[in-house]
Design an enzyme around this catalytic site. Structure first.
Site: not given
Ligand code: NDP
Ligand code: HSE
Length: 454
Positions: A27, A205, A59, A152, A223
């Protein structure tokens, strides 16, 4: 370790290109890549350097490569699941948006040790290992930036470390989890079920890979630990947290609160007393329905900061989701490219490795107003006895609500709601124990904090 060096060029020349490595293409990662591609020239104009993603680590490359082919934001050939290939690429800055505290932590340590600046959105990792990671960054003369880890798209870390830096911060009150606020909004305003609201938050997401982190209050707590560390210059981390999630809320309490003019919100609260002790907690709280926090709906977050000079400041925006989070990640990237963040990080005293150790205020010493809902004996004098028991502990009452049984039948008990004046939580618990002993109430009373912001 040599200082990372970016050549400075006059604006008339082609700006130098800086290689970026992206760990995670889900995401947030896709949003980051999209912004960098979309605004390449604008960013180059703003910071005098051009960012180019040169390697992407995931991954399962199949999914990421397929998406890269359709989106055109990155070259599909740069996607890999091999960490050595990723780290062999010519990159100066690593962006970690993979999540998790184990492998992601290893990758960040590897990047910092190799003298690369790191930008991360990983609040779980920062609330756990932020102290060691910041120390490692410093040792290697690089910076670790983490604006996107909290709230965020809201630039709350920039606000605390720049615009509000002149203040002693007395307290910080926030709706810090988009998923929980979205679920509460959809259940209360739209009548959705909890399951449907959670599933939709996942589809949009907003939720963590493990949504238990969201609904348990832990994500908001992580946070809060990060933000309190910055606001109070303390070495707070996840072990200092006391979290209660939205999974404890009952619709009876939601309705009873609404009748008295209050809405329920999951709040993270950090308060610093005059004696230096710090209260840190996440719990469902009632806020007055005319308060600004009550108007924060859906995946929006809001953070109220109370400073001794500025008074009350509120920051509001989307707290989860692809592009709002990418906005914060890319802001850190640009600040790092410009050299501004690394220079500030070098001397900063607000990072967890430089925070003072502190004493936590025990939860029972927290002073607040409280909502109590008790199943009270339907007998003359019960209400008087309950309020007298509270009065003996110095607890005043600001509102009382009781309904007749809808069909005239009940099991000898009726729900009674009491709103107290400001009281010590430990005294509220003592009163509740006395209620139970006296036989005036049955079952376990519900206690919910009522928060009045300045
Ligand atoms: P997703 O699950 O959508 O994406 C994670 C990505 O990271 C995928 O591409 C996954 O690959 C890859 N990945 C996971 N583990 C590994 C690993 N061990 N080695 C290599 N690649 C890896 O997560 P998000 O994008 O939602 O979130 C990512 C980060 O951002 C998290 O720390 C989350 O807490 C943070 N975050 C998210 C927010 C949100 O609104 N979504 C807001 C603020 C922070 P694959 O698909 O191949 O497994
Ligand atoms: N899972 C988190 C939330 C993503 O819903 O606020 C943003 O940090």
């Amino acid at each position: 370790m040599p200082e990372p060096h970016y050549p400075v060029s006059p604006m008339s020349e082609q700006p130098p290109t800086i290689g970026i490595g992206l760990i995670g293409y889900g995401t947030v990662g896709r949003g980051v890549a999209h912004l960098i591609k979309k605004h390449t020239d604008m960013y180059a104009q703003r910071v005098g350097k051009q960012a180019q993603i040169r390697s992407v680590l995931v991954r399962t490359p199949g999914k990421a490569t397929e998406y890269a082919q359709t989106s055109d934001d990155i070259d599909p050939a740069i996607v890999t699941n091999n960490a050595d290939t990723f780290f062999a690429a010519d990159v100066d800055i690593v962006i970690e948006v993979a999540g998790g505290t184990t492998t992601a932590g290893d990758y960040i340590r590897r990047a910092l040790s190799a003298g690369k600046h790191v930008v991360s959105a990983n609040k779980a990792l920062l609330a756990k290992d932020g102290k060691a990671l910041c120390a490692l960054a410093r040792e290697n003369n690089v910076a670790l930036a983490y604006e996107a880890s909290c709230a965020g798209g809201i630039p709350i870390i920039a606000a605390l470390t720049q615009g509000l830096m002149a203040n002693h911060v007395d307290g910080l009150y926030g709706i810090l989890n988009g998923t929980c606020n979205y679920i509460l909004t959809q259940m209360i305003k739209q009548g959705w079920t909890y399951e449907h609201a959670l599933k939709t938050a996942q589809d949009l997401g907003y939720a963590e890979a493990d949504p238990a982190l969201d609904v348990s209050g832990m994500d908001a707590g992580q946070k809060l630990a990060i933000l309190a560390g910055i606001a109070f210059c303390i070495d707070s981390n996840e072990t200092h947290l006391n979290c209660t999630g939205i999974d404890t809320i009952s619709l009876d309490d939601v309705k009873a609160g609404q009748e008295l003019g209050y809405d329920i919100k999951l709040l993270g609260i950090a308060e610093q007393g005059e004696d230096g002790r710090v209260a840190l907690g996440v719990e469902p709280c009632f806020v007055h329905d005319e308060a600004i926090l009550a108007q924060v709906h859906g995946a929006f977050n809001a953070v109220s900061v109370v400073g001794d000079a500025v008074g009350h400041v509120l920051l509001y925006g989307q707290g989860a989701g692809q592009m709002p989070t990418a906005s914060a990640v890319v802001a850190d990237l640009l600040d790092t490219l410009s050299g501004g963040y690394p220079a500030a990080f070098k001397d900063a005293g607000w990072t967890p490795d430089r925070g003072r150790s502190f004493e936590l205020l025990p939860p029972e010493d927290v002073q607040s107003r409280y909502y109590l809902r008790v199943d009270a004996l339907d007998a003359p004098g019960t209400l008087g006895k309950l309020t007298t028991a509270l009065g003996k502990l110095g607890i005043g009452i600001s509102a009382v609500s009781q309904h007749e049984s809808a069909d005239g039948t009940h099991d000898g008990h009726l729900p009674v709601v009491l709103l107290t004046d400001k009281a010590r939580r430990g005294d509220i618990d003592t009163a509740i124990a006395e209620f139970a002993q006296s036989g005036l109430v049955q079952g376990t009373p519900r206690v919910i904090r009522v928060v009045d912001l300045p």
